[in-house]
Design an enzyme around this catalytic site. Structure first.
Site, PDB file in Angstrom:
ATOM      1  N   GLN A 144      34.412  47.476  48.551  1.00 26.82           N
ATOM      2  CA  GLN A 144      35.837  47.244  48.840  1.00 26.82           C
ATOM      3  C   GLN A 144      36.108  47.009  50.332  1.00 26.82           C
ATOM      4  O   GLN A 144      36.945  46.210  50.706  1.00 26.82           O
ATOM      5  CB  GLN A 144      36.657  48.445  48.345  1.00 26.82           C
ATOM      6  CG  GLN A 144      38.118  48.460  48.752  1.00 26.82           C
ATOM      7  CD  GLN A 144      38.984  47.493  47.963  1.00 26.82           C
ATOM      8  OE1 GLN A 144      39.314  47.742  46.810  1.00 26.82           O
ATOM      9  NE2 GLN A 144      39.328  46.364  48.575  1.00 26.82           N
TER      10      GLN A 144
ATOM     11  N   GLU B 183      41.353  36.070  47.820  1.00 22.32           N
ATOM     12  CA  GLU B 183      42.625  36.682  47.400  1.00 22.32           C
ATOM     13  C   GLU B 183      43.539  36.678  48.622  1.00 22.32           C
ATOM     14  O   GLU B 183      43.753  37.700  49.276  1.00 22.32           O
ATOM     15  CB  GLU B 183      42.400  38.103  46.873  1.00 22.32           C
ATOM     16  CG  GLU B 183      43.645  38.658  46.188  1.00 22.32           C
ATOM     17  CD  GLU B 183      43.425  40.019  45.559  1.00 22.32           C
ATOM     18  OE1 GLU B 183      42.349  40.612  45.750  1.00 22.32           O
ATOM     19  OE2 GLU B 183      44.359  40.493  44.870  1.00 22.32           O
TER      20      GLU B 183
ATOM     21  N   ASP C  50      43.423  43.563  36.312  1.00 25.51           N
ATOM     22  CA  ASP C  50      43.208  43.953  37.706  1.00 25.51           C
ATOM     23  C   ASP C  50      43.660  45.395  37.988  1.00 25.51           C
ATOM     24  O   ASP C  50      42.845  46.221  38.367  1.00 25.51           O
ATOM     25  CB  ASP C  50      43.896  42.976  38.663  1.00 25.51           C
ATOM     26  CG  ASP C  50      43.330  43.012  40.076  1.00 25.51           C
ATOM     27  OD1 ASP C  50      42.309  43.680  40.299  1.00 25.51           O
ATOM     28  OD2 ASP C  50      43.904  42.353  40.963  1.00 25.51           O
TER      29      ASP C  50
ATOM     30  N   TRP D  26      47.897  49.114  44.422  1.00 27.88           N
ATOM     31  CA  TRP D  26      48.253  47.697  44.531  1.00 27.88           C
ATOM     32  C   TRP D  26      49.382  47.292  43.590  1.00 27.88           C
ATOM     33  O   TRP D  26      50.020  46.264  43.780  1.00 27.88           O
ATOM     34  CB  TRP D  26      47.023  46.832  44.237  1.00 27.88           C
ATOM     35  CG  TRP D  26      45.944  47.015  45.259  1.00 27.88           C
ATOM     36  CD1 TRP D  26      45.829  46.347  46.445  1.00 27.88           C
ATOM     37  CD2 TRP D  26      44.838  47.934  45.202  1.00 27.88           C
ATOM     38  NE1 TRP D  26      44.727  46.802  47.122  1.00 27.88           N
ATOM     39  CE2 TRP D  26      44.092  47.768  46.402  1.00 27.88           C
ATOM     40  CE3 TRP D  26      44.403  48.882  44.276  1.00 27.88           C
ATOM     41  CZ2 TRP D  26      42.944  48.506  46.686  1.00 27.88           C
ATOM     42  CZ3 TRP D  26      43.256  49.621  44.564  1.00 27.88           C
ATOM     43  CH2 TRP D  26      42.546  49.426  45.745  1.00 27.88           C
TER      44      TRP D  26
HETATM   45 FE   FE2 Z   1      40.563  43.103  41.811  1.00 29.57          FE
END
Ligand code: FE2
Length: 413
Positions: free
Chosen positions: A152, A213, A309, A315
């Site tokens: 990440q 992204e 997701d 998020w």
């Molecule tokens: Fe993701």
């Protein structure tokens, strides 16, 4: 001939009516009017019978943590990553396992029988990986869980991330991940893509990168991913998740890029619920939609599967584990309102993710005996109504049922 289970009188996604018989966990017959000895019968009564819903992009180590340590005030990807950085220091393995299992039961109840989850390997305590490996075992036999080793905080940006990716793969994580747009420079991003593909080629694994992204039209890591896929001979084993920057790219460049993605056999995994809310945050008006070019990718022959997701995490504050919500949002954002386009959106949460994940699901003889019965009259109706999943069958076993809600309203006049 005797069967374990027959689902009678279902309407299949292609519009035909048939019975489906399952024996020893596999589909043994798909035809009208099956007569045979059978242990259990489900009467579908003309309702939609479909392959299971599948989610090929999720973050199970973060799910159901909304508000911890606090709510994402800006609504951006970057604040979400920072919040998650705090949460992953404080959460225990037991906490992750409990939330993940809670989520899996909710998703299974909605007919989701396979999930590909990224797992953050930059947790120095490695609790995320250990927790999700435990969850994968706990749900085995009912749901499939594929895990992606996801650095990440960046392959190069986080010290020792490559070592952690390899440690996770050695521990049994299935797929190589990455996040090239989060590296410090475009050059580091390209190097991260190359490193992920090299490791996958050496180990015979699949690759699934968080890729571009971003609203930056010059975020072009998908180009490197497609080129490296060809260079390493990984065709058919690679997915680019998100690909949000493609929304903002120059049209000429996109017209050159999309055939390269198709040639490389790289699948695209847009996550419409998330990118319609994360992207465009720096825009005034018009605000960009932030989803990749779904109809154009499909037209070029690229496999496109929608992912969930996030559900209630740093998020995204909403979500219910229902892939039909995802298809509903994806259909709207991609303007896919034609009849065939809407049917395609249903395939993008059933057949296409099965293909991406290499799973043998489908309503055909010999495939796994997994299916769902929905309280509706076809795939388009399924997206419109997101109806009750009357029965969820996993490898021949009924693993969830739902009684549909019934509304009584007075007549007018
Ligand atoms: Fe993701």
């Amino acid at each position: 001939m005797s069967f374990d289970l027959i689902v009678r009188g279902g309407l299949l996604p292609d519009g035909t009516q048939a019975d489906i018989a399952i024996a020893a966990g596999r589909i043994a017959a798909v035809e009208p009017g099956i007569t045979a000895e059978v242990r259990e019968v489900i009467d579908a009564g003309g309702k939609l019978v479909s392959p299971p819903l599948i989610d090929c992009h999720f973050h199970m180590d973060a799910t159901l943590s909304y508000g911890r340590p606090r709510v994402n005030a800006s609504g951006t990807l970057l604040e979400g990553i920072a919040l998650w950085g705090e949460l992953k220091q404080e959460q225990s393995r037991e906490d992750i396992v409990a939330r993940a299992l809670d989520y899996c039961r909710q998703a299974m109840g909605k007919g989701v029988l396979a999930i590909r989850s990224h797992v953050d390997v930059t947790d120095p305590g490695f609790r995320t990986v250990e927790a999700l490996l435990e969850v994968r075992e706990a749900i085995r036999g009912k749901m499939d869980l594929q895990l992606v080793a996801f650095p990440q905080d960046g392959w190069f940006r986080a010290p020792g991330a490559e070592r952690q990716v390899i440690r996770a793969l050695d521990a049994g994580v299935d797929i190589v991940g990455g996040i090239p747009h989060f590296e410090r420079t475009m050059a580091d991003g390209a190097a991260a893509v190359r490193a992920a593909c090299r490791i996958a080629a050496e180990r015979g694994l699949m690759v699934d990168l968080h890729c571009d992204e971003s609203d930056d039209p010059l975020s072009r890591h998908i180009e490197t991913l497609a080129a490296e896929t060809i260079a390493f001979g990984l065709q058919g084993r690679v997915a680019g998740s998100h690909l949000a920057s493609m929304h903002s790219m120059d049209n000429y460049y996109a017209s050159k890029l999309i055939p390269l993605i198709a040639e490389a056999g790289v699948a695209a995994i847009p996550n419409p619920l998330i990118n319609i809310t994360l992207q465009g945050r720096a825009d005034t008006y018009p605000k960009r939609r932030g989803m990749t070019r779904v109809p154009e990718l499909l037209a070029a022959g690229v496999t496109v599967a929608f992912g969930q997701d996030c559900v209630m995490d740093p998020w995204y504050p909403l979500g219910s584990g229902d892939m039909l919500d995802v298809a509903h949002m994806g259909l709207h954002v991609a303007l896919m309102t034609g009849t065939e386009a809407m049917r395609r959106c249903f395939q993008m949460v059933t057949e296409a993710p099965a293909q991406v994940m290499g799973l043998d699901f489908g309503l055909r003889v010999g495939a796994r005996g997994s299916l769902i019965v929905l309280d509706c009259a076809g795939p388009i109706d399924a997206i419109r109504l997101r109806p009750a999943r009357l029965a969820v069958v996993s490898d021949g076993k009924v693993v969830a049922t739902t009684q549909p809600a019934r509304t009584a309203a007075l007549p007018f006049g």
